[in-house]
Write a protein that holds these residues in place. Sequence first.
Motif, PDB file in Angstrom:
ATOM      1  N   ASN A 186       0.848  -1.195   0.000  1.00 45.68           N
ATOM      2  CA  ASN A 186       0.000   0.000   0.000  1.00 45.68           C
ATOM      3  C   ASN A 186       0.887   1.249   0.000  1.00 45.68           C
ATOM      4  N   LEU A 187       0.674   2.124  -1.007  1.00 40.08           N
ATOM      5  CA  LEU A 187       1.488   3.322  -1.161  1.00 40.08           C
ATOM      6  C   LEU A 187       0.796   4.580  -0.647  1.00 40.08           C
ATOM      7  N   GLU A 188      -0.357   4.444  -0.020  1.00 39.84           N
ATOM      8  CA  GLU A 188      -1.184   5.607   0.348  1.00 39.84           C
ATOM      9  C   GLU A 188      -0.452   6.635   1.190  1.00 39.84           C
ATOM     10  N   LYS A 189       0.513   6.203   1.988  1.00 42.82           N
ATOM     11  CA  LYS A 189       1.192   7.139   2.881  1.00 42.82           C
ATOM     12  C   LYS A 189       2.278   7.949   2.179  1.00 42.82           C
ATOM     13  N   LEU A 190       2.583   7.594   0.939  1.00 44.48           N
ATOM     14  CA  LEU A 190       3.554   8.377   0.184  1.00 44.48           C
ATOM     15  C   LEU A 190       2.882   9.643  -0.352  1.00 44.48           C
ATOM     16  N   PRO A 191       3.657  10.671  -0.657  1.00 47.43           N
ATOM     17  CA  PRO A 191       3.074  11.907  -1.203  1.00 47.43           C
ATOM     18  C   PRO A 191       2.660  11.713  -2.661  1.00 47.43           C
ATOM     19  N   GLU A 192       1.694  12.528  -3.104  1.00 47.84           N
ATOM     20  CA  GLU A 192       1.322  12.517  -4.513  1.00 47.84           C
ATOM     21  C   GLU A 192       2.515  12.973  -5.364  1.00 47.84           C
ATOM     22  N   PRO A 193       2.699  12.424  -6.573  1.00 49.97           N
ATOM     23  CA  PRO A 193       1.886  11.375  -7.198  1.00 49.97           C
ATOM     24  C   PRO A 193       2.410   9.969  -6.962  1.00 49.97           C
ATOM     25  N   LEU A 194       3.419   9.812  -6.091  1.00 49.55           N
ATOM     26  CA  LEU A 194       4.000   8.484  -5.853  1.00 49.55           C
ATOM     27  C   LEU A 194       3.040   7.543  -5.157  1.00 49.55           C
ATOM     28  N   ASN A 195       1.931   8.074  -4.643  1.00 49.83           N
ATOM     29  CA  ASN A 195       1.029   7.232  -3.862  1.00 49.83           C
ATOM     30  C   ASN A 195       0.042   6.453  -4.715  1.00 49.83           C
ATOM     31  N   ASN A 196       0.213   6.433  -6.026  1.00 44.50           N
ATOM     32  CA  ASN A 196      -0.606   5.534  -6.833  1.00 44.50           C
ATOM     33  C   ASN A 196       0.284   4.589  -7.621  1.00 44.50           C
ATOM     34  N   GLY A 197      -0.225   3.400  -7.847  1.00 50.47           N
ATOM     35  CA  GLY A 197       0.597   2.317  -8.362  1.00 50.47           C
ATOM     36  C   GLY A 197       1.157   2.551  -9.744  1.00 50.47           C
ATOM     37  N   LEU A 198       0.394   3.174 -10.644  1.00 52.15           N
ATOM     38  CA  LEU A 198       0.883   3.377 -12.009  1.00 52.15           C
ATOM     39  C   LEU A 198       2.057   4.354 -12.049  1.00 52.15           C
ATOM     40  N   VAL A 199       1.972   5.435 -11.292  1.00 50.69           N
ATOM     41  CA  VAL A 199       3.076   6.397 -11.263  1.00 50.69           C
ATOM     42  C   VAL A 199       4.299   5.777 -10.592  1.00 50.69           C
ATOM     43  N   PHE A 200       4.104   5.084  -9.490  1.00 48.65           N
ATOM     44  CA  PHE A 200       5.209   4.422  -8.792  1.00 48.65           C
ATOM     45  C   PHE A 200       5.915   3.456  -9.741  1.00 48.65           C
ATOM     46  N   PHE A 201       5.130   2.703 -10.504  1.00 55.10           N
ATOM     47  CA  PHE A 201       5.664   1.766 -11.499  1.00 55.10           C
ATOM     48  C   PHE A 201       6.489   2.494 -12.558  1.00 55.10           C
ATOM     49  N   GLU A 202       5.950   3.586 -13.100  1.00 55.73           N
ATOM     50  CA  GLU A 202       6.660   4.329 -14.143  1.00 55.73           C
ATOM     51  C   GLU A 202       7.960   4.933 -13.604  1.00 55.73           C
ATOM     52  N   PHE A 247      -8.710   6.129 -10.735  1.00 49.08           N
ATOM     53  CA  PHE A 247      -8.430   6.699  -9.419  1.00 49.08           C
ATOM     54  C   PHE A 247      -9.441   6.212  -8.370  1.00 49.08           C
ATOM     55  N   ASN A 248     -10.571   5.677  -8.819  1.00 47.93           N
ATOM     56  CA  ASN A 248     -11.576   5.168  -7.885  1.00 47.93           C
ATOM     57  C   ASN A 248     -11.415   3.684  -7.610  1.00 47.93           C
ATOM     58  N   SER A 249     -10.442   3.057  -8.233  1.00 51.50           N
ATOM     59  CA  SER A 249     -10.232   1.629  -8.017  1.00 51.50           C
ATOM     60  C   SER A 249      -9.771   1.368  -6.586  1.00 51.50           C
ATOM     61  N   PRO A 250     -10.287   0.310  -5.937  1.00 49.74           N
ATOM     62  CA  PRO A 250      -9.803  -0.028  -4.593  1.00 49.74           C
ATOM     63  C   PRO A 250      -8.342  -0.484  -4.593  1.00 49.74           C
ATOM     64  N   CYS A 251      -7.796  -0.740  -5.791  1.00 47.84           N
ATOM     65  CA  CYS A 251      -6.409  -1.209  -5.908  1.00 47.84           C
ATOM     66  C   CYS A 251      -5.468  -0.106  -6.386  1.00 47.84           C
ATOM     67  N   HIS A 252      -5.989   1.117  -6.501  1.00 45.38           N
ATOM     68  CA  HIS A 252      -5.253   2.215  -7.106  1.00 45.38           C
ATOM     69  C   HIS A 252      -3.957   2.537  -6.378  1.00 45.38           C
ATOM     70  N   HIS A 253      -3.948   2.444  -5.062  1.00 38.79           N
ATOM     71  CA  HIS A 253      -2.784   2.842  -4.263  1.00 38.79           C
ATOM     72  C   HIS A 253      -1.823   1.684  -3.996  1.00 38.79           C
ATOM     73  N   PHE A 254      -1.993   0.583  -4.693  1.00 36.95           N
ATOM     74  CA  PHE A 254      -1.173  -0.598  -4.424  1.00 36.95           C
ATOM     75  C   PHE A 254      -0.263  -0.943  -5.595  1.00 36.95           C
ATOM     76  N   VAL A 307      14.236   5.865  -5.645  1.00 41.41           N
ATOM     77  CA  VAL A 307      13.077   6.679  -5.999  1.00 41.41           C
ATOM     78  C   VAL A 307      12.644   7.528  -4.801  1.00 41.41           C
ATOM     79  N   LEU A 308      12.585   6.916  -3.624  1.00 42.75           N
ATOM     80  CA  LEU A 308      12.189   7.666  -2.423  1.00 42.75           C
ATOM     81  C   LEU A 308      13.217   8.743  -2.067  1.00 42.75           C
ATOM     82  N   LYS A 309      14.480   8.391  -2.232  1.00 40.04           N
ATOM     83  CA  LYS A 309      15.537   9.361  -1.932  1.00 40.04           C
ATOM     84  C   LYS A 309      15.487  10.535  -2.908  1.00 40.04           C
ATOM     85  N   LYS A 310      15.230  10.232  -4.185  1.00 49.59           N
ATOM     86  CA  LYS A 310      15.099  11.281  -5.198  1.00 49.59           C
ATOM     87  C   LYS A 310      13.946  12.217  -4.861  1.00 49.59           C
ATOM     88  N   ALA A 311      12.822  11.641  -4.419  1.00 51.46           N
ATOM     89  CA  ALA A 311      11.664  12.461  -4.054  1.00 51.46           C
ATOM     90  C   ALA A 311      11.980  13.356  -2.862  1.00 51.46           C
TER      91      ALA A 311
END
Length: 548
Positions: free
Chosen positions: A429-445, A471-478, A500-504
């Motif tokens: 679950n990425l929800e605790k990360l700041p936008e836009p890293l807190n959604n799975g597609l952006v984190f993946f990219e 963005f309404n998917s229950p799996c969006h933040h994973f 990635v986290l260090k860069k952010a």
Amino acid sequence: MSADDNGSTRSRTPPTFQAVHTMHFHLPRVKSFTDIVEQVRDVMRHSKHEKESEAHQIFRHAAGHKPKGVVPQTVNPDEETVPGIEHPGSTGVIYCSDRAMANGFNYANSHEWANLGQGAPEVGPIPNAPSRPDSIPLPVDSLEYAPTTGVKALREAVAHLYNDTYRKDKASKYTYENVCIVPGGRSGLSRVAAVIGDVYTSFQIPDYTAYDQVLSAFKRLVPVPTALDVKSKYKLDIEQTKKDIRTQGLAVILASNPRNPTGQSTCSAVSPQVIKGHDLQELVSLGREGTTIILDEFYSWYIYPDSENGYGKSISAAKYVEDVNEDSTIIIDGLTKNWRLPGWRVCWVVGPKNLITALSQSGSFLDGGANHPMQLAAISLLDPARVALEKVALQRHFKAKRDHVLARLHELGLDVDLPPTSTFYIWLNLEKLPEPLNNGLVFFEELLKFKTIVIPGIFFDINPAHRRNLFNSPCHHFVRLSFGPPLEDLDRGLDAIGMVLKKAKKNGLENMGHGYKKSVDGHPDIQVANVDSSLSPISPIVASAPQA
């Protein structure tokens, strides 16, 4: 938040919104017009809809991923180049591999990448396991077609293994007539789907990504979703399922057990570590009451015990079937995961005799049958004594990898809501990360830039029509992380997550969420709707993620 040079953080008041007849931006007191512009850019970049996210638009522009059944219907010239042909949409692993190739991945340089999206276990030797197969006999007879139900000797070996493992105390035993050999799990699932009539079919969210394509392609299966909850450890509520059968007329229940991607058992009892099977027994009993139960059991050996005497156990609905020809319980498994032989494409479907005859017919036009020489080579691998050694070695090795990955994620500040007790996946679950890293597609990219692949959570949102705002998917933040690969690959991928986290944290988010490569052939980056591309990079809101 933003960071000083010494790494400390200071609070920054975000803009607020108020909608009356028009939307007004109420900005905090600022020192200059430049600050106002930067605040507005911040607001515009905080994507709340998939149309405002470049990563999501790349996904939607991939063939087969546009919403289905939306009026008015239009023809996509990139997809409909052949009259009557429609792209069904790719599974998560295929889409992510394509995106990795757009970022420089190829099979010649794959050793430079960390593939934590991999849906397969490592295939090499592991400690205390039987030796790996290194040669395949090719008798002349094996050059002929095999029967569409498979080689009889292998079917007998599968039946014997299930009887020896789960049915020693049962009067009703499986025979070769209860087994159909298929060229892969998806082939088995497709054969089963092809012989199911016009019925309501229950599936759960999240679950195995290929179910989306099966429920889309086989139109006679009318999909009925059930969203599972982390609070119940993603367990299927059997009592609610019984109620849904009565009130909705469910005729088929489809599920993976243990569940991909959450790493939990679909049906477990008191402890998720020790499968006692009361719920599984209840689920199987529904197969005697007019509902067909289809269970994908490919991870049935990947059970991680807390005590020493727990090693070597596995889970299967076969234990609770009373009459192998009367209970409507269908089991799909194979060499792919448990035997760690994904390249062999030798799997099976176990169920009542009349199901097997139907699968023979669907197989005759769907796939033609599994590889003949590989079926013959597989027979000795199903010897119960060899299997017992394989199970223990596999569970010890993969449990150690699981624990290693969980510890490293903890060091990165990414604690897992529900650590896996089975499979080789972590549902992060990425929800605790700041936008836009807190959604799975952006984190993946973002990870692709560091030669690392994960699977965005939306691929496990079984959504056959693809209509929901992502963005309404229950799996969006994973994202799903696989600890299937060897340990050195896992560490390389975890290092990339840390980078990635260090860069952010160091540079802020101004360079994240956009600027992605669209395709391998150098097409320009995709244009995102509702974002003014004339604006220069946004003012950063620096991530408060921990240092790598």
